[in-house]
Design a protein around this motif. Structure first.
Motif, PDB file in Angstrom:
ATOM      1  N   ASN B  26      -6.235 -69.373  -9.202  1.00  0.00           N
ATOM      2  CA  ASN B  26      -4.852 -69.423  -9.357  1.00  0.00           C
ATOM      3  C   ASN B  26      -4.466 -68.505 -10.502  1.00  0.00           C
ATOM      4  O   ASN B  26      -4.592 -69.288 -11.657  1.00  0.00           O
ATOM      5  N   PHE B  28      -1.582 -68.001 -11.961  1.00  0.00           N
ATOM      6  CA  PHE B  28      -0.642 -68.895 -12.848  1.00  0.00           C
ATOM      7  C   PHE B  28      -1.355 -70.028 -13.774  1.00  0.00           C
ATOM      8  O   PHE B  28      -0.939 -70.125 -14.859  1.00  0.00           O
ATOM      9  N   LYS B  29      -2.256 -70.612 -13.350  1.00  0.00           N
ATOM     10  CA  LYS B  29      -2.748 -71.590 -14.132  1.00  0.00           C
ATOM     11  C   LYS B  29      -3.735 -71.067 -15.064  1.00  0.00           C
ATOM     12  O   LYS B  29      -4.156 -71.547 -16.299  1.00  0.00           O
ATOM     13  N   ALA B  31      -2.956 -68.506 -16.737  1.00  0.00           N
ATOM     14  CA  ALA B  31      -2.076 -68.044 -17.689  1.00  0.00           C
ATOM     15  C   ALA B  31      -1.812 -69.563 -18.732  1.00  0.00           C
ATOM     16  O   ALA B  31      -2.019 -69.377 -19.823  1.00  0.00           O
ATOM     17  N   THR B  32      -1.697 -70.478 -17.995  1.00  0.00           N
ATOM     18  CA  THR B  32      -1.612 -71.647 -18.670  1.00  0.00           C
ATOM     19  C   THR B  32      -2.865 -72.091 -19.445  1.00  0.00           C
ATOM     20  O   THR B  32      -2.770 -72.584 -20.634  1.00  0.00           O
ATOM     21  N   ALA B  35      -2.796 -70.208 -22.370  1.00  0.00           N
ATOM     22  CA  ALA B  35      -2.192 -70.788 -23.379  1.00  0.00           C
ATOM     23  C   ALA B  35      -2.699 -71.885 -24.066  1.00  0.00           C
ATOM     24  O   ALA B  35      -2.941 -72.014 -25.540  1.00  0.00           O
ATOM     25  N   ILE B  62       1.174 -67.483 -28.202  1.00  0.00           N
ATOM     26  CA  ILE B  62       1.979 -68.610 -26.982  1.00  0.00           C
ATOM     27  C   ILE B  62       3.436 -68.360 -26.911  1.00  0.00           C
ATOM     28  O   ILE B  62       3.751 -68.230 -25.631  1.00  0.00           O
ATOM     29  N   THR B  66       1.850 -64.827 -24.030  1.00  0.00           N
ATOM     30  CA  THR B  66       1.503 -65.467 -23.062  1.00  0.00           C
ATOM     31  C   THR B  66       2.772 -65.765 -22.236  1.00  0.00           C
ATOM     32  O   THR B  66       2.747 -65.692 -20.757  1.00  0.00           O
ATOM     33  N   MET B  67       3.880 -65.913 -22.815  1.00  0.00           N
ATOM     34  CA  MET B  67       5.272 -66.159 -21.895  1.00  0.00           C
ATOM     35  C   MET B  67       5.453 -64.963 -21.057  1.00  0.00           C
ATOM     36  O   MET B  67       5.848 -65.086 -20.264  1.00  0.00           O
ATOM     37  N   VAL B  70       3.246 -64.854 -18.378  1.00  0.00           N
ATOM     38  CA  VAL B  70       3.653 -65.786 -17.329  1.00  0.00           C
ATOM     39  C   VAL B  70       5.101 -65.286 -16.453  1.00  0.00           C
ATOM     40  O   VAL B  70       5.241 -65.284 -15.562  1.00  0.00           O
ATOM     41  N   PHE B  71       5.928 -64.686 -17.120  1.00  0.00           N
ATOM     42  CA  PHE B  71       6.982 -64.308 -16.495  1.00  0.00           C
ATOM     43  C   PHE B  71       6.628 -63.105 -15.866  1.00  0.00           C
ATOM     44  O   PHE B  71       7.343 -62.690 -14.461  1.00  0.00           O
TER      45      PHE B  71
END
Lengths: 326, 195
Positions: B26, B28-29, B31-32, B35, B62, B66-67, B70-71
Protein backbone atom coordinates in the motif's frame (compact mmCIF):
# COMPACT_ATOMS: atom_id res chain seq x y z
CA UNK A 1 18.17 10.03 37.95
CA UNK A 2 17.40 13.64 38.84
CA UNK A 3 16.80 14.41 35.19
CA UNK A 4 14.37 11.51 34.91
CA UNK A 5 12.46 12.64 37.99
CA UNK A 6 12.38 16.22 36.74
CA UNK A 7 11.12 14.98 33.39
CA UNK A 8 8.30 12.92 34.92
CA UNK A 9 7.20 15.79 37.14
CA UNK A 10 7.32 18.11 34.13
CA UNK A 11 5.19 15.79 32.02
CA UNK A 12 2.58 15.36 34.79
CA UNK A 13 2.35 19.09 35.47
CA UNK A 14 2.19 19.87 31.75
CA UNK A 15 -0.55 17.33 31.16
CA UNK A 16 -2.67 18.69 34.00
CA UNK A 17 -2.17 22.26 32.78
CA UNK A 18 -3.19 21.35 29.22
CA UNK A 19 -6.21 19.33 30.29
CA UNK A 20 -7.36 22.05 32.68
CA UNK A 21 -6.74 24.64 29.98
CA UNK A 22 -8.92 22.70 27.53
CA UNK A 23 -11.72 22.62 30.12
CA UNK A 24 -11.45 26.37 30.63
CA UNK A 25 -11.19 27.12 26.92
CA UNK A 26 -14.27 25.08 25.98
CA UNK A 27 -16.27 26.89 28.66
CA UNK A 28 -14.78 30.22 27.57
CA UNK A 29 -15.57 29.54 23.92
CA UNK A 30 -19.19 28.79 24.73
CA UNK A 31 -19.57 31.84 26.93
CA UNK A 32 -17.80 34.15 24.46
CA UNK A 33 -19.85 32.89 21.52
CA UNK A 34 -23.04 33.25 23.56
CA UNK A 35 -22.06 36.74 24.54
CA UNK A 36 -21.38 37.70 20.92
CA UNK A 37 -24.69 36.26 19.76
CA UNK A 38 -26.78 37.68 22.64
CA UNK A 39 -27.40 34.27 24.20
CA UNK A 40 -26.83 33.04 27.72
CA UNK A 41 -24.57 30.08 27.04
CA UNK A 42 -24.18 27.18 29.51
CA UNK A 43 -25.84 28.13 32.81
CA UNK A 44 -27.39 24.95 34.28
CA UNK A 45 -24.55 22.75 35.56
CA UNK A 46 -22.96 24.35 38.59
CA UNK A 47 -22.62 28.11 39.23
CA UNK A 48 -22.72 30.00 35.88
CA UNK A 49 -22.60 26.63 34.12
CA UNK A 50 -18.95 26.21 35.16
CA UNK A 51 -19.16 22.41 35.36
CA UNK A 52 -20.76 22.00 31.94
CA UNK A 53 -17.46 21.05 30.26
CA UNK A 54 -16.55 18.65 33.07
CA UNK A 55 -19.88 16.91 32.53
CA UNK A 56 -19.19 16.82 28.79
CA UNK A 57 -15.79 15.21 29.32
CA UNK A 58 -17.34 12.54 31.56
CA UNK A 59 -19.93 11.94 28.85
CA UNK A 60 -17.20 11.58 26.21
CA UNK A 61 -15.24 9.11 28.32
CA UNK A 62 -18.32 6.96 28.98
CA UNK A 63 -19.40 6.89 25.33
CA UNK A 64 -19.16 3.71 23.29
CA UNK A 65 -16.12 3.48 21.07
CA UNK A 66 -17.40 2.99 17.53
CA UNK A 67 -14.99 2.13 14.74
CA UNK A 68 -15.88 1.98 11.08
CA UNK A 69 -15.56 -1.64 9.92
CA UNK A 70 -13.63 -0.72 6.78
CA UNK A 71 -11.22 1.60 8.57
CA UNK A 72 -7.48 1.04 8.85
CA UNK A 73 -7.04 -0.12 12.47
CA UNK A 74 -3.50 1.03 13.23
CA UNK A 75 -3.57 4.37 11.43
CA UNK A 76 -7.03 5.11 12.82
CA UNK A 77 -5.73 4.46 16.32
CA UNK A 78 -2.50 6.46 15.94
CA UNK A 79 -4.05 9.65 14.56
CA UNK A 80 -5.65 11.07 17.74
CA UNK A 81 -2.53 10.19 19.75
CA UNK A 82 -0.24 12.18 17.46
CA UNK A 83 -2.78 15.02 17.35
CA UNK A 84 -2.32 15.40 21.08
CA UNK A 85 1.35 14.44 21.54
CA UNK A 86 2.81 16.95 19.07
CA UNK A 87 1.40 20.16 20.62
CA UNK A 88 2.03 18.64 24.06
CA UNK A 89 5.73 18.16 23.25
CA UNK A 90 5.93 21.69 21.91
CA UNK A 91 5.32 23.06 25.42
CA UNK A 92 8.68 21.71 26.56
CA UNK A 93 10.45 24.81 25.31
CA UNK A 94 7.80 27.40 26.23
CA UNK A 95 9.05 29.44 29.22
CA UNK A 96 6.37 31.10 31.36
CA UNK A 97 8.71 33.30 33.37
CA UNK A 98 12.39 34.21 33.31
CA UNK A 99 13.57 31.11 35.15
CA UNK A 100 10.48 28.92 34.85
CA UNK A 101 10.17 26.53 31.93
CA UNK A 102 10.93 22.88 31.34
CA UNK A 103 13.89 23.31 29.01
CA UNK A 104 15.20 26.22 27.01
CA UNK A 105 16.50 24.99 23.65
CA UNK A 106 18.91 26.87 21.41
CA UNK A 107 16.54 26.51 18.50
CA UNK A 108 13.32 26.57 20.56
CA UNK A 109 11.30 28.34 17.88
CA UNK A 110 12.32 25.90 15.13
CA UNK A 111 11.48 23.02 17.46
CA UNK A 112 7.96 24.34 17.97
CA UNK A 113 7.46 24.85 14.24
CA UNK A 114 8.74 21.34 13.52
CA UNK A 115 6.20 19.82 15.93
CA UNK A 116 3.48 22.05 14.55
CA UNK A 117 4.17 20.75 11.06
CA UNK A 118 3.95 17.13 12.18
CA UNK A 119 0.40 17.74 13.45
CA UNK A 120 -0.67 17.65 9.78
CA UNK A 121 0.20 13.97 9.76
CA UNK A 122 -2.34 13.19 12.45
CA UNK A 123 -5.06 14.86 10.39
CA UNK A 124 -4.04 13.02 7.22
CA UNK A 125 -3.95 9.75 9.16
CA UNK A 126 -7.40 10.44 10.56
CA UNK A 127 -8.71 11.14 7.07
CA UNK A 128 -7.15 8.09 5.48
CA UNK A 129 -7.66 5.73 8.41
CA UNK A 130 -11.39 6.40 8.80
CA UNK A 131 -12.05 5.38 5.18
CA UNK A 132 -14.82 7.94 4.87
CA UNK A 133 -15.34 10.57 2.21
CA UNK A 134 -15.98 13.47 4.54
CA UNK A 135 -12.92 12.63 6.58
CA UNK A 136 -10.75 12.25 3.49
CA UNK A 137 -11.84 15.56 1.96
CA UNK A 138 -11.32 17.27 5.30
CA UNK A 139 -7.83 15.79 5.58
CA UNK A 140 -6.90 16.82 2.03
CA UNK A 141 -8.05 20.37 2.64
CA UNK A 142 -6.16 20.53 5.87
CA UNK A 143 -2.95 19.23 4.28
CA UNK A 144 -3.10 21.84 1.54
CA UNK A 145 -3.98 24.56 4.01
CA UNK A 146 -1.34 23.79 6.60
CA UNK A 147 1.44 23.37 4.05
CA UNK A 148 0.56 26.71 2.45
CA UNK A 149 0.16 28.69 5.66
CA UNK A 150 3.29 27.34 7.27
CA UNK A 151 5.41 29.17 4.70
CA UNK A 152 4.11 32.73 5.38
CA UNK A 153 4.01 31.96 9.12
CA UNK A 154 7.68 31.06 9.34
CA UNK A 155 8.70 33.82 6.92
CA UNK A 156 6.79 36.33 9.05
CA UNK A 157 8.70 35.48 12.25
CA UNK A 158 12.10 35.50 10.55
CA UNK A 159 12.07 39.28 11.10
CA UNK A 160 11.87 38.74 14.85
CA UNK A 161 14.78 36.28 14.75
CA UNK A 162 16.82 38.78 12.71
CA UNK A 163 16.32 41.49 15.32
CA UNK A 164 16.80 39.19 18.31
CA UNK A 165 19.73 37.31 16.77
CA UNK A 166 18.57 34.14 18.51
CA UNK A 167 16.08 31.30 18.20
CA UNK A 168 15.83 30.63 21.93
CA UNK A 169 12.50 31.70 23.43
CA UNK A 170 14.08 32.95 26.64
CA UNK A 171 16.68 35.04 24.85
CA UNK A 172 14.08 36.56 22.55
CA UNK A 173 12.08 37.74 25.57
CA UNK A 174 15.25 39.01 27.25
CA UNK A 175 16.00 41.05 24.14
CA UNK A 176 12.52 42.56 24.40
CA UNK A 177 13.26 43.53 28.02
CA UNK A 178 16.35 45.44 26.87
CA UNK A 179 14.59 47.13 23.94
CA UNK A 180 10.82 47.24 23.50
CA UNK A 181 8.28 44.61 22.53
CA UNK A 182 8.89 43.33 19.04
CA UNK A 183 5.34 44.20 17.96
CA UNK A 184 6.61 47.80 17.79
CA UNK A 185 9.37 46.86 15.32
CA UNK A 186 7.38 44.18 13.51
CA UNK A 187 3.73 45.28 13.25
CA UNK A 188 3.31 43.66 9.82
CA UNK A 189 5.04 40.49 10.98
CA UNK A 190 2.71 40.36 13.99
CA UNK A 191 -0.45 40.63 11.85
CA UNK A 192 0.81 38.04 9.35
CA UNK A 193 1.81 35.66 12.14
CA UNK A 194 -1.56 36.10 13.85
CA UNK A 195 -3.46 35.27 10.63
CA UNK A 196 -1.23 32.34 9.68
CA UNK A 197 -1.23 31.09 13.28
CA UNK A 198 -5.03 31.06 13.31
CA UNK A 199 -4.96 29.08 10.06
CA UNK A 200 -2.38 26.66 11.46
CA UNK A 201 -4.53 25.99 14.51
CA UNK A 202 -7.45 25.21 12.13
CA UNK A 203 -9.57 27.88 13.76
CA UNK A 204 -12.40 29.71 12.02
CA UNK A 205 -12.40 31.54 9.61
CA UNK A 206 -9.87 28.93 8.46
CA UNK A 207 -11.63 25.84 9.81
CA UNK A 208 -12.22 24.30 6.38
CA UNK A 209 -10.84 20.87 7.40
CA UNK A 210 -13.86 20.44 9.67
CA UNK A 211 -16.37 22.76 8.01
CA UNK A 212 -19.48 21.30 9.64
CA UNK A 213 -21.95 22.69 7.12
CA UNK A 214 -20.30 20.82 4.23
CA UNK A 215 -18.23 17.98 5.70
CA UNK A 216 -20.21 16.88 8.80
CA UNK A 217 -17.12 17.21 11.01
CA UNK A 218 -14.25 16.91 8.55
CA UNK A 219 -11.32 14.70 9.46
CA UNK A 220 -12.75 13.55 12.80
CA UNK A 221 -16.19 12.58 11.47
CA UNK A 222 -15.69 8.89 12.28
CA UNK A 223 -14.25 9.36 15.76
CA UNK A 224 -16.24 8.91 18.95
CA UNK A 225 -15.68 8.90 22.67
CA UNK A 226 -12.21 9.22 24.08
CA UNK A 227 -10.49 9.32 20.68
CA UNK A 228 -12.59 12.31 19.70
CA UNK A 229 -11.75 13.88 23.05
CA UNK A 230 -8.06 13.57 22.20
CA UNK A 231 -8.56 15.48 18.96
CA UNK A 232 -10.39 18.11 20.95
CA UNK A 233 -7.63 18.30 23.54
CA UNK A 234 -5.01 18.49 20.79
CA UNK A 235 -6.80 21.32 19.05
CA UNK A 236 -7.02 23.42 22.19
CA UNK A 237 -3.40 22.60 23.06
CA UNK A 238 -2.36 23.74 19.57
CA UNK A 239 -4.31 26.95 20.06
CA UNK A 240 -2.56 27.51 23.38
CA UNK A 241 0.85 26.92 21.73
CA UNK A 242 0.06 29.43 18.98
CA UNK A 243 -0.99 32.05 21.50
CA UNK A 244 2.07 31.41 23.71
CA UNK A 245 4.27 31.83 20.62
CA UNK A 246 2.61 35.11 19.66
CA UNK A 247 2.99 36.44 23.20
CA UNK A 248 6.63 35.32 23.53
CA UNK A 249 7.74 36.54 20.11
CA UNK A 250 5.83 39.80 19.78
CA UNK A 251 4.22 40.84 23.06
CA UNK A 252 7.15 40.63 25.44
CA UNK A 253 6.31 37.27 27.02
CA UNK A 254 6.13 37.64 30.80
CA UNK A 255 7.40 41.24 30.82
CA UNK A 256 5.37 43.93 32.55
CA UNK A 257 5.34 47.09 30.41
CA UNK A 258 6.85 50.43 31.60
CA UNK A 259 8.49 48.95 34.72
CA UNK A 260 11.93 47.63 35.62
CA UNK A 261 11.32 43.90 35.30
CA UNK A 262 14.36 42.73 37.29
CA UNK A 263 12.72 43.61 40.63
CA UNK A 264 9.35 41.97 39.89
CA UNK A 265 8.75 38.57 41.56
CA UNK A 266 8.22 35.51 39.39
CA UNK A 267 4.58 34.95 40.29
CA UNK A 268 3.63 38.35 38.82
CA UNK A 269 5.53 37.42 35.65
CA UNK A 270 3.58 34.17 35.39
CA UNK A 271 0.27 35.97 35.96
CA UNK A 272 1.09 38.61 33.36
CA UNK A 273 2.08 35.90 30.87
CA UNK A 274 -1.18 34.01 31.43
CA UNK A 275 -3.23 37.20 31.08
CA UNK A 276 -1.54 38.01 27.78
CA UNK A 277 -2.01 34.46 26.47
CA UNK A 278 -5.69 34.42 27.38
CA UNK A 279 -6.21 37.83 25.78
CA UNK A 280 -4.78 36.41 22.54
CA UNK A 281 -7.05 33.37 22.87
CA UNK A 282 -9.97 35.73 23.35
CA UNK A 283 -8.91 37.52 20.14
CA UNK A 284 -8.90 34.20 18.27
CA UNK A 285 -12.37 33.40 19.61
CA UNK A 286 -13.47 36.85 18.56
CA UNK A 287 -12.25 36.04 15.01
CA UNK A 288 -14.15 32.80 15.03
CA UNK A 289 -17.49 34.32 15.93
CA UNK A 290 -17.08 37.39 13.75
CA UNK A 291 -15.75 36.27 10.37
CA UNK A 292 -17.55 33.88 8.05
CA UNK A 293 -15.62 30.81 6.90
CA UNK A 294 -13.37 31.35 3.87
CA UNK A 295 -14.06 29.55 0.63
CA UNK A 296 -11.53 26.84 -0.15
CA UNK A 297 -10.18 28.41 -3.35
CA UNK A 298 -9.95 31.88 -1.77
CA UNK A 299 -8.03 30.35 1.09
CA UNK A 300 -5.14 29.16 -1.10
CA UNK A 301 -5.02 32.41 -3.07
CA UNK A 302 -4.96 34.43 0.15
CA UNK A 303 -2.12 32.39 1.59
CA UNK A 304 0.14 32.41 -1.45
CA UNK A 305 -0.72 35.71 -3.12
CA UNK A 306 -1.31 38.03 -0.19
CA UNK A 307 0.35 36.71 2.97
CA UNK A 308 3.54 35.32 1.42
CA UNK A 309 4.54 38.45 -0.61
CA UNK A 310 3.83 40.64 2.43
CA UNK A 311 5.95 38.33 4.58
CA UNK A 312 8.81 38.56 2.06
CA UNK A 313 8.60 42.37 1.98
CA UNK A 314 8.66 42.39 5.78
CA UNK A 315 11.69 40.07 5.87
CA UNK A 316 13.74 42.00 3.30
CA UNK A 317 12.92 45.38 4.88
CA UNK A 318 13.81 44.11 8.37
CA UNK A 319 17.04 42.59 7.07
CA UNK A 320 18.03 45.87 5.40
CA UNK A 321 17.33 47.92 8.54
CA UNK A 322 19.20 45.48 10.78
CA UNK A 323 22.16 45.58 8.39
CA UNK A 324 22.23 49.40 8.30
CA UNK A 325 21.97 49.80 12.07
CA UNK A 326 24.76 47.31 12.72
CA UNK B 1 26.04 4.44 27.38
CA UNK B 2 22.42 5.46 27.12
CA UNK B 3 23.23 7.39 23.98
CA UNK B 4 24.87 4.38 22.38
CA UNK B 5 21.91 2.11 23.17
CA UNK B 6 19.48 4.69 21.80
CA UNK B 7 21.67 5.09 18.72
CA UNK B 8 21.54 1.39 17.87
CA UNK B 9 17.84 1.04 18.70
CA UNK B 10 16.89 3.94 16.45
CA UNK B 11 19.36 2.82 13.81
CA UNK B 12 17.81 -0.65 13.58
CA UNK B 13 14.33 0.87 13.65
CA UNK B 14 15.24 3.25 10.84
CA UNK B 15 16.53 0.41 8.66
CA UNK B 16 13.41 -1.68 9.40
CA UNK B 17 11.11 1.21 8.54
CA UNK B 18 13.09 1.93 5.37
CA UNK B 19 12.62 -1.68 4.29
CA UNK B 20 8.91 -1.45 5.12
CA UNK B 21 8.72 1.68 3.00
CA UNK B 22 9.89 -0.09 -0.14
CA UNK B 23 8.33 -3.47 0.49
CA UNK B 24 4.81 -2.57 1.61
CA UNK B 25 2.13 -2.95 -1.05
CA UNK B 26 0.00 0.00 0.00
CA UNK B 27 1.67 3.19 -1.18
CA UNK B 28 0.01 5.39 1.43
CA UNK B 29 1.41 3.21 4.19
CA UNK B 30 4.80 3.33 2.50
CA UNK B 31 4.71 7.10 2.87
CA UNK B 32 3.75 6.71 6.52
CA UNK B 33 6.64 4.32 7.12
CA UNK B 34 8.93 6.80 5.42
CA UNK B 35 7.81 9.49 7.86
CA UNK B 36 8.60 7.09 10.70
CA UNK B 37 12.00 6.34 9.20
CA UNK B 38 12.81 10.05 8.91
CA UNK B 39 11.71 10.51 12.52
CA UNK B 40 14.13 7.76 13.57
CA UNK B 41 16.89 9.56 11.68
CA UNK B 42 16.04 12.73 13.62
CA UNK B 43 16.33 10.69 16.84
CA UNK B 44 19.73 9.43 15.64
CA UNK B 45 20.87 13.03 15.19
CA UNK B 46 19.80 13.79 18.76
CA UNK B 47 21.85 10.89 20.10
CA UNK B 48 24.79 12.45 18.23
CA UNK B 49 24.15 15.87 19.87
CA UNK B 50 23.15 17.42 16.55
CA UNK B 51 19.87 18.80 17.87
CA UNK B 52 19.49 21.50 15.25
CA UNK B 53 19.87 18.97 12.45
CA UNK B 54 17.24 16.77 14.12
CA UNK B 55 14.73 19.59 14.40
CA UNK B 56 15.32 20.69 10.81
CA UNK B 57 14.98 17.07 9.71
CA UNK B 58 11.50 16.91 11.26
CA UNK B 59 10.50 20.34 9.94
CA UNK B 60 11.68 19.86 6.36
CA UNK B 61 11.51 16.15 5.66
CA UNK B 62 8.48 15.10 7.71
CA UNK B 63 6.52 18.33 7.79
CA UNK B 64 7.07 19.39 4.20
CA UNK B 65 8.47 16.74 1.85
CA UNK B 66 6.69 13.61 3.10
CA UNK B 67 3.59 15.73 3.48
CA UNK B 68 3.75 16.70 -0.19
CA UNK B 69 4.31 13.06 -1.18
CA UNK B 70 1.25 12.03 0.84
CA UNK B 71 -0.69 14.84 -0.76
CA UNK B 72 0.30 13.66 -4.24
CA UNK B 73 -0.63 10.07 -3.36
CA UNK B 74 -4.05 11.12 -2.17
CA UNK B 75 -4.67 13.06 -5.38
CA UNK B 76 -4.11 9.95 -7.47
CA UNK B 77 -7.01 7.59 -8.00
CA UNK B 78 -7.48 4.20 -6.31
CA UNK B 79 -4.93 4.68 -3.55
CA UNK B 80 -6.38 1.83 -1.53
CA UNK B 81 -6.08 -0.71 -4.33
CA UNK B 82 -3.36 -3.14 -3.20
CA UNK B 83 -3.48 -5.09 -6.47
CA UNK B 84 -1.96 -2.10 -8.18
CA UNK B 85 1.51 -2.76 -9.53
CA UNK B 86 4.03 -1.00 -7.33
CA UNK B 87 7.17 -2.84 -8.47
CA UNK B 88 8.79 -2.89 -11.90
CA UNK B 89 10.91 -5.59 -13.53
CA UNK B 90 14.29 -3.91 -13.12
CA UNK B 91 15.38 -5.90 -10.08
CA UNK B 92 18.85 -6.80 -11.37
CA UNK B 93 19.82 -3.40 -12.71
CA UNK B 94 18.65 -1.63 -9.59
CA UNK B 95 20.39 -4.09 -7.27
CA UNK B 96 23.63 -3.57 -9.17
CA UNK B 97 23.27 0.21 -8.95
CA UNK B 98 22.44 -0.02 -5.23
CA UNK B 99 25.43 -2.27 -4.54
CA UNK B 100 27.69 0.13 -6.41
CA UNK B 101 26.38 3.07 -4.41
CA UNK B 102 26.69 1.12 -1.15
CA UNK B 103 30.33 0.24 -1.83
CA UNK B 104 30.99 3.89 -2.67
CA UNK B 105 29.50 5.00 0.66
CA UNK B 106 31.40 2.33 2.59
CA UNK B 107 34.69 3.32 1.00
CA UNK B 108 34.05 6.99 1.80
CA UNK B 109 33.16 6.17 5.40
CA UNK B 110 36.29 4.02 5.79
CA UNK B 111 38.49 6.69 4.27
CA UNK B 112 36.93 9.37 6.48
CA UNK B 113 38.34 7.65 9.54
CA UNK B 114 35.07 7.60 11.48
CA UNK B 115 35.98 4.43 13.31
CA UNK B 116 33.77 4.78 16.39
CA UNK B 117 30.10 5.18 15.62
CA UNK B 118 29.21 7.36 18.58
CA UNK B 119 31.77 10.11 19.08
CA UNK B 120 32.55 11.79 22.35
CA UNK B 121 30.63 15.05 22.69
CA UNK B 122 32.20 18.16 24.14
CA UNK B 123 34.20 19.18 21.09
CA UNK B 124 31.16 20.99 19.67
CA UNK B 125 31.24 24.79 19.68
CA UNK B 126 28.94 26.33 22.32
CA UNK B 127 27.05 28.45 19.79
CA UNK B 128 26.42 25.71 17.26
CA UNK B 129 23.54 27.47 15.50
CA UNK B 130 25.61 30.59 14.97
CA UNK B 131 28.54 28.49 13.75
CA UNK B 132 26.36 26.67 11.21
CA UNK B 133 24.86 29.94 9.99
CA UNK B 134 28.21 31.68 9.65
CA UNK B 135 29.73 28.70 7.84
CA UNK B 136 26.81 28.49 5.40
CA UNK B 137 26.99 32.18 4.54
CA UNK B 138 30.78 32.52 4.37
CA UNK B 139 32.82 29.39 3.55
CA UNK B 140 30.03 27.50 1.80
CA UNK B 141 28.18 30.42 0.21
CA UNK B 142 28.68 29.03 -3.31
CA UNK B 143 27.25 25.61 -2.49
CA UNK B 144 24.42 27.26 -0.57
CA UNK B 145 23.48 29.49 -3.51
CA UNK B 146 23.83 26.70 -6.06
CA UNK B 147 21.38 24.63 -4.04
CA UNK B 148 18.91 27.52 -3.88
CA UNK B 149 19.18 28.01 -7.66
CA UNK B 150 18.71 24.27 -8.16
CA UNK B 151 15.50 24.40 -6.11
CA UNK B 152 14.29 27.41 -8.09
CA UNK B 153 15.00 25.60 -11.36
CA UNK B 154 13.09 22.56 -10.11
CA UNK B 155 10.15 24.79 -9.18
CA UNK B 156 10.02 26.52 -12.55
CA UNK B 157 10.49 23.20 -14.34
CA UNK B 158 7.60 21.63 -12.42
CA UNK B 159 5.37 24.57 -13.29
CA UNK B 160 6.38 24.33 -16.95
CA UNK B 161 5.63 20.62 -17.13
CA UNK B 162 2.28 21.09 -15.42
CA UNK B 163 1.31 23.85 -17.86
CA UNK B 164 2.47 21.90 -20.93
CA UNK B 165 0.50 18.86 -19.91
CA UNK B 166 -2.67 20.89 -19.80
CA UNK B 167 -2.12 22.27 -23.31
CA UNK B 168 -1.40 18.86 -24.80
CA UNK B 169 -4.57 17.52 -23.27
CA UNK B 170 -6.53 20.35 -24.79
CA UNK B 171 -5.06 19.77 -28.28
CA UNK B 172 -5.72 16.05 -28.11
CA UNK B 173 -9.27 16.65 -27.06
CA UNK B 174 -10.02 18.96 -29.98
CA UNK B 175 -8.70 16.53 -32.59
CA UNK B 176 -10.03 13.46 -30.92
CA UNK B 177 -12.42 12.59 -33.75
CA UNK B 178 -9.60 12.11 -36.26
CA UNK B 179 -7.57 9.89 -33.99
CA UNK B 180 -7.84 6.20 -33.35
CA UNK B 181 -9.77 4.88 -30.38
CA UNK B 182 -6.50 4.18 -28.56
CA UNK B 183 -5.80 7.88 -28.34
CA UNK B 184 -9.33 8.47 -27.14
CA UNK B 185 -8.79 6.00 -24.35
CA UNK B 186 -5.48 7.56 -23.53
CA UNK B 187 -7.04 11.01 -23.27
CA UNK B 188 -9.80 9.60 -21.12
CA UNK B 189 -7.26 8.01 -18.80
CA UNK B 190 -5.25 11.19 -18.52
CA UNK B 191 -8.40 13.07 -17.74
CA UNK B 192 -9.30 10.61 -15.04
CA UNK B 193 -5.89 11.00 -13.52
CA UNK B 194 -6.32 14.74 -13.45
CA UNK B 195 -9.68 14.51 -11.82
Amino acid sequence: MEILLFGIIGVVVLFSVIALNALILVYMERKVSAWMQSRLGPNRVGPFGLFQTTADIVKLILKENIRNDQSDKVIYFLAPILAFVAPFAAFVTVPIANTIGIRDLDMGAVYIFALGSSVIFSIIWAGYGSNSRYALIGAMRSAAQMVSYEVPMITAVLGVFLIAGSLSMREIVTMQANQTWFIVYQPLGFILFLIAGTAEANRAPFDLPEAESELVAGFHTEYTGLKFAFFFLGEYAAMLVSCCLIVLLFLGGWLVPFVDNSIIPAWIHITVFMIKVYLMIFLMMWFRWTFPRMRVDHLMGFGWKVLLPLAFINLVATGAVVLILK
Amino acid sequence: MGHAVAFYVFGILAVALALATILHKNIFKSATFMAGMLFCLAALFITLDAEFLAVVQVLVYIGAITMLIVFAIMLTTRINDETRQKFNSQLWISSLATLGFLSLIISVVLRGGWGGVVTESGSLPPDMLGAIGTALLSDFILAFDVVSILLLVALIGALHIAKQDDRKLYVQESFVDDESSAVKNHVKETEEMHV
